[in-house]
Write a protein that holds these residues in place. Structure first.
Motif, PDB file in Angstrom:
ATOM      1  N   LEU A  20       0.589  -0.831  -0.311  1.00 46.20           N
ATOM      2  CA  LEU A  20       0.029  -0.450  -0.011  1.00 46.20           C
ATOM      3  C   LEU A  20       0.445   1.643   0.025  1.00 46.20           C
ATOM      4  N   HIS A  21       1.997   1.001   0.932  1.00 41.64           N
ATOM      5  CA  HIS A  21       3.304   2.672   0.744  1.00 41.64           C
ATOM      6  C   HIS A  21       3.956   2.630  -0.947  1.00 41.64           C
ATOM      7  N   LEU A  23       2.038   1.764  -3.501  1.00 39.78           N
ATOM      8  CA  LEU A  23       0.717   2.679  -4.143  1.00 39.78           C
ATOM      9  C   LEU A  23       0.733   4.063  -3.765  1.00 39.78           C
ATOM     10  N   ILE A  24       1.045   4.231  -2.891  1.00 37.28           N
ATOM     11  CA  ILE A  24       0.324   5.400  -2.740  1.00 37.28           C
ATOM     12  C   ILE A  24       1.823   6.813  -3.084  1.00 37.28           C
ATOM     13  N   ARG A  25       2.919   5.864  -2.733  1.00 40.33           N
ATOM     14  CA  ARG A  25       4.844   6.891  -3.624  1.00 40.33           C
ATOM     15  C   ARG A  25       4.237   7.221  -5.282  1.00 40.33           C
ATOM     16  N   LEU A  26       3.747   5.842  -5.583  1.00 41.29           N
ATOM     17  CA  LEU A  26       3.587   6.055  -6.900  1.00 41.29           C
ATOM     18  C   LEU A  26       2.128   7.118  -7.326  1.00 41.29           C
ATOM     19  N   PRO A 113       2.160  13.785   1.040  1.00 38.32           N
ATOM     20  CA  PRO A 113       1.228  12.862   0.526  1.00 38.32           C
ATOM     21  C   PRO A 113       1.258  12.055   0.143  1.00 38.32           C
ATOM     22  N   PHE A 114       2.719  11.906  -0.049  1.00 38.35           N
ATOM     23  CA  PHE A 114       3.328  11.004  -1.378  1.00 38.35           C
ATOM     24  C   PHE A 114       4.358   9.833  -0.334  1.00 38.35           C
ATOM     25  N   ALA A 115       4.365  10.387   1.522  1.00 35.11           N
ATOM     26  CA  ALA A 115       5.331   9.783   2.651  1.00 35.11           C
ATOM     27  C   ALA A 115       4.305   8.263   2.862  1.00 35.11           C
ATOM     28  N   ALA A 116       2.875   8.053   2.517  1.00 30.04           N
ATOM     29  CA  ALA A 116       3.099   7.250   3.860  1.00 30.04           C
ATOM     30  C   ALA A 116       2.993   6.927   4.721  1.00 30.04           C
ATOM     31  N   THR A 117       2.620   8.036   5.466  1.00 31.92           N
ATOM     32  CA  THR A 117       3.392   8.127   7.192  1.00 31.92           C
ATOM     33  C   THR A 117       1.738   7.663   7.888  1.00 31.92           C
ATOM     34  N   VAL A 118       2.870   7.091   9.045  1.00 34.33           N
ATOM     35  CA  VAL A 118       1.671   5.814  10.109  1.00 34.33           C
ATOM     36  C   VAL A 118       2.161   6.834  10.960  1.00 34.33           C
ATOM     37  N   ASP A 130      -9.177   6.500  -1.391  1.00 34.14           N
ATOM     38  CA  ASP A 130     -10.164   6.731  -2.233  1.00 34.14           C
ATOM     39  C   ASP A 130      -9.155   6.012  -3.889  1.00 34.14           C
ATOM     40  N   ASP A 131      -8.714   4.844  -4.238  1.00 39.00           N
ATOM     41  CA  ASP A 131      -9.303   3.478  -3.589  1.00 39.00           C
ATOM     42  C   ASP A 131      -8.120   2.774  -3.407  1.00 39.00           C
ATOM     43  N   LEU A 132      -7.156   2.831  -3.247  1.00 35.70           N
ATOM     44  CA  LEU A 132      -5.677   2.677  -3.023  1.00 35.70           C
ATOM     45  C   LEU A 132      -5.704   1.378  -2.025  1.00 35.70           C
ATOM     46  N   ALA A 133      -6.405   1.625  -0.816  1.00 31.37           N
ATOM     47  CA  ALA A 133      -6.759   0.209  -0.254  1.00 31.37           C
ATOM     48  C   ALA A 133      -7.004  -0.154  -1.014  1.00 31.37           C
TER      49      ALA A 133
END
Length: 243
Positions: A20-21, A23-26, A113-118, A130-133
């Motif tokens: 998922l991380h 996908l967010i970076r891409l 927004p593209f670092a997939a920070t937790v 919406d909807d990478l998860a």
């Protein structure tokens, strides 16, 4: 089976989250980069990859419309990973959309927004819900099942289909002739509890009409009202059909 999958999911949790991380970076690179990554991931899981290129304005819909200027004229692309079953089981289609909203308003984000920070138990990332998860759950769900030694009995189709800006991706896939006994839309419901609740169906994929015929009374009288009891009332027949 459920216990085996649950155990495998726990073992593979870090890998699933890393997917998922990625996908967010891409998402910063655009839809094609995400689709290429999904295709490579599904191929690595043993799926046969098929791609469908289409123009959204040419996809026929029923009781749904959008103004022509609202539909970008560019060609879109759906990626499908197909894993054959043993032919005796029922088939299943899982679909999700890889295209987040168009980029904008990034200056308002507290996290990159593209670092997939937790942070505080939440994942922050563009398009995460919406909807990478949904994409991640679809692909990694298959990977976890295979890791647990479980293969689908029937054919499994995983479809990454564009949706934003009236992309009509899953409609294009169905009109192309892809079929399954059941389908699940892998998308968090707008209920606030994330992937604990998913959209399990989408309306409008099956449309039908039943025409119920009646019969006028057999008379030459210009006013039929007095002979109505000799007619066949289609409403009475329709009520039987509805029941």
């Amino acid at each position: 089976v459920a216990n085996a999958i649950a155990a495998a999911a726990e073992r593979e949790a870090a890998v699933s989250l890393a997917f998922l991380h990625d996908l967010i970076r891409l998402s910063q690179q655009g839809e094609d980069a995400i689709q290429d990554f999904i295709a490579a991931s599904l191929r690595a899981l043993g799926c046969r990859i098929e791609e469908l290129r289409y123009r959204p304005a040419e996809v026929p819909l029923v009781e749904e419309f959008a103004a022509g200027h609202a539909i970008p004229p560019r060609e879109r692309r759906s990626v499908l990973g197909i894993l054959p079953g043993n032919s005796t089981g029922r088939s299943l289609m899982l679909f999700a959309h890889p295209d987040p909203e168009p980029l904008g308003g990034l200056e308002a984000w507290r996290h990159d927004p593209f670092a997939a920070t937790v942070a505080d138990g939440r994942l922050y990332g563009w398009g995460a819900a919406d909807d990478l998860a949904g994409i991640a759950m679809m692909v990694q769900g298959l990977r976890v099942a295979l890791a647990a030694g479980i293969r689908p009995a029937g054919t499994l189709t995983l479809a990454s289909t564009p949706s934003k800006q009236h992309a009509r991706g899953v409609a294009a896939v169905l009109h192309k002739g892809y079929r399954a006994d059941a389908a699940v839309y892998m998308h968090p419901a707008e209920s606030g509890i994330g992937m604990q609740e998913i959209k399990a169906f989408a309306p409008g994929q099956l449309e039908f009409r039943i025409t119920v015929a009646g019969r006028l009374p057999d008379t030459q009288e210009p006013a039929h009202t007095a002979f109505a009891h000799l007619a066949v009332n289609p409403l009475e027949k329709a009520m039987i059909v509805c029941q």
